[in-house]
Scaffold this active site. Structure first.
Site, PDB file in Angstrom:
ATOM      1  N   GLU A 115       0.827  -1.209   0.000  1.00 22.98           N
ATOM      2  CA  GLU A 115       0.000   0.000   0.000  1.00 22.98           C
ATOM      3  C   GLU A 115       0.860   1.258   0.000  1.00 22.98           C
ATOM      4  O   GLU A 115       0.546   2.244  -0.669  1.00 22.98           O
ATOM      5  CB  GLU A 115      -0.949  -0.004   1.206  1.00 22.98           C
ATOM      6  CG  GLU A 115      -2.068  -1.020   1.122  1.00 22.98           C
ATOM      7  CD  GLU A 115      -3.030  -0.752  -0.029  1.00 22.98           C
ATOM      8  OE1 GLU A 115      -3.073   0.383  -0.546  1.00 22.98           O
ATOM      9  OE2 GLU A 115      -3.749  -1.692  -0.408  1.00 22.98           O
ATOM     10  N   TYR A 145      -6.369   6.180   4.841  1.00 21.94           N
ATOM     11  CA  TYR A 145      -6.530   5.193   3.775  1.00 21.94           C
ATOM     12  C   TYR A 145      -5.707   3.931   4.053  1.00 21.94           C
ATOM     13  O   TYR A 145      -6.220   2.806   3.985  1.00 21.94           O
ATOM     14  CB  TYR A 145      -6.130   5.778   2.417  1.00 21.94           C
ATOM     15  CG  TYR A 145      -5.984   4.701   1.376  1.00 21.94           C
ATOM     16  CD1 TYR A 145      -7.105   4.122   0.795  1.00 21.94           C
ATOM     17  CD2 TYR A 145      -4.732   4.209   1.010  1.00 21.94           C
ATOM     18  CE1 TYR A 145      -6.988   3.088  -0.122  1.00 21.94           C
ATOM     19  CE2 TYR A 145      -4.605   3.183   0.101  1.00 21.94           C
ATOM     20  CZ  TYR A 145      -5.729   2.625  -0.465  1.00 21.94           C
ATOM     21  OH  TYR A 145      -5.609   1.593  -1.352  1.00 21.94           O
ATOM     22  N   ASP A 179      -9.473   6.333  -1.102  1.00 17.86           N
ATOM     23  CA  ASP A 179      -8.447   7.089  -1.822  1.00 17.86           C
ATOM     24  C   ASP A 179      -9.097   7.746  -3.036  1.00 17.86           C
ATOM     25  O   ASP A 179     -10.326   7.764  -3.171  1.00 17.86           O
ATOM     26  CB  ASP A 179      -7.283   6.185  -2.226  1.00 17.86           C
ATOM     27  CG  ASP A 179      -7.691   5.107  -3.242  1.00 17.86           C
ATOM     28  OD1 ASP A 179      -8.896   4.983  -3.538  1.00 17.86           O
ATOM     29  OD2 ASP A 179      -6.796   4.402  -3.735  1.00 17.86           O
ATOM     30  N   CYS A 215     -17.894   1.924 -18.811  1.00 17.22           N
ATOM     31  CA  CYS A 215     -19.188   1.669 -18.169  1.00 17.22           C
ATOM     32  C   CYS A 215     -19.829   0.373 -18.641  1.00 17.22           C
ATOM     33  O   CYS A 215     -20.491  -0.325 -17.854  1.00 17.22           O
ATOM     34  CB  CYS A 215     -20.131   2.849 -18.406  1.00 17.22           C
ATOM     35  SG  CYS A 215     -19.552   4.402 -17.662  1.00 17.22           S
TER      36      CYS A 215
END
Length: 358
Positions: free
Chosen positions: A42, A125, A143, A205
């Site tokens: 991370e 986060y 985030d 999408c």
């Protein structure tokens, strides 16, 4: 069709998690997941693409496989392992946090959100990601990817860089979170934002598992979201780089100051201004270095988050001499294996390695 908040809260997580289990990228910190590996991944992935981080991640884990190894690592070795990732304060904070973990938590990351937040370099986060993925804590990991996803799902054009907007979106993330599987839910949101609901381009999408729940898709506004305050213009900083080589083919490098940009990292001799070869010669003389100008080197630029370096370069040939404490002569092997030069000097490091006679 009107998409109610109740429908989003009820259906978002199941659809996302099912999609994630079928489509998640195979990544080393997922296939062999421990709190330490999740944490390091991370931190590395902040401001860095996955493809760019993975080679560094694998090497880092081979050299520093646990918290204790990281806590005890010499700084020069740590900086070399981090070389190329940028934002070197991330690596220093990793080590500071590792030392706290060894001293206060028996060498194991704490399974507590507040305790994670208290560690150097770990914000909301990262604490949320570690807490949910590694310990199953029902905490959000919000985030830029997640803010973008939720701005589109809710067709919300509020500025995502404003604290009030982030707070409101974080509550929405929590409202949709399955308390029995927060880790997969958070990872699914991150994956969706990275692979489908992408930034800087048209969102995919038609491939999105939650398009039927997305108000932005229904209204045709998804491509124009999220709304963000335009960034301030970067400051332009002129820079002069000196590639000073001795008769043995070694290059002169110096360590930057203790604080500020690229603190304590190595660089070619550098002046944060434009100077002439004659001025450069005098500056080297003042440092006790007898060097003669040879030729003009390549121009280059490097963009930091808030500043852009526009670099010119001169090449000098020097006689070996006693150097100031912050300078050393480095041969090809040392430049490759020992001294860490930031990406800002990528063009010049390549030239130094090509031209080196050692």
């Amino acid at each position: 069709m009107h998409i109610t908040e109740e429908v989003i809260r009820g259906q978002l997580a199941p659809r996302l998690i099912e999609w994630y289990h079928a489509n998640a990228r195979v990544l080393p910190f997922r296939t062999h997941s421990t709190p330490y590996r999740v944490w390091v991944s991370e931190i590395m992935l902040q401001q860095t693409r996955v493809s760019a981080a993975m080679e560094h991640y694998n090497r880092f884990m081979a050299e520093l496989p646990n918290v204790s190894d990281l806590a005890e690592c010499p700084e020069e070795k740590l900086m070399k392992l981090w070389e190329g990732l940028g934002y070197y304060s991330r690596a220093r904070n990793l080590q500071k946090a590792a030392q706290v973990i060894v001293e206060q938590h028996g060498g194991q990351l704490p399974a507590d959100y507040k305790a994670l937040l208290a560690l150097p370099g770990i914000g909301e986060y990262t604490a949320g990601a570690i807490g949910s993925i590694s310990f199953g804590l029902p905490v959000p990991a919000v985030d830029g990817n997640v803010l973008r996803v939720f701005s589109r799902i809710y067709n919300d054009d509020r500025d995502i860089l404003k604290p009030d907007t982030k707070k409101a979106f974080t509550q929405r993330v929590l409202d949709c979170m399955p308390k029995d599987n927060p880790g997969d839910y958070n990872q699914a949101l991150m994956e969706l934002g990275a692979m489908v609901c992408v930034p800087n381009g048209v969102p995919q999408c038609l491939a999105c598992p939650v398009a039927g729940l997305c108000r932005g898709f229904a209204e045709g506004t998804a491509p124009s979201l999220p709304t963000k305050t335009p960034p301030k213009a970067r400051k332009i900083q002129p820079v002069t780089v000196l590639l000073v080589q001795d008769a043995e083919g070694r290059y002169l490098i110096e360590k930057r100051k203790e604080t500020g940009l690229l603190a304590r990292l190595w660089q070619p001799v550098l002046f944060e201004e434009i100077i002439t070869p004659e001025q450069a010669h005098k500056e080297l003389e003042q440092k006790g270095i007898d060097a003669e100008f040879q030729t003009q080197g390549k121009n280059a630029k490097h963009i930091f988050s808030h500043i852009e370096w526009q670099m010119q370069c001169y090449c000098f040939l020097a006689k070996s001499c006693k150097l100031p404490d912050n300078m050393v002569w480095a041969d090809k092997k040392q430049l490759k294996e020992e001294y860490s030069l930031p990406n800002a000097f990528k063009v010049y490091k390549k030239e130094m390695l090509q031209n080196d006679k050692g």
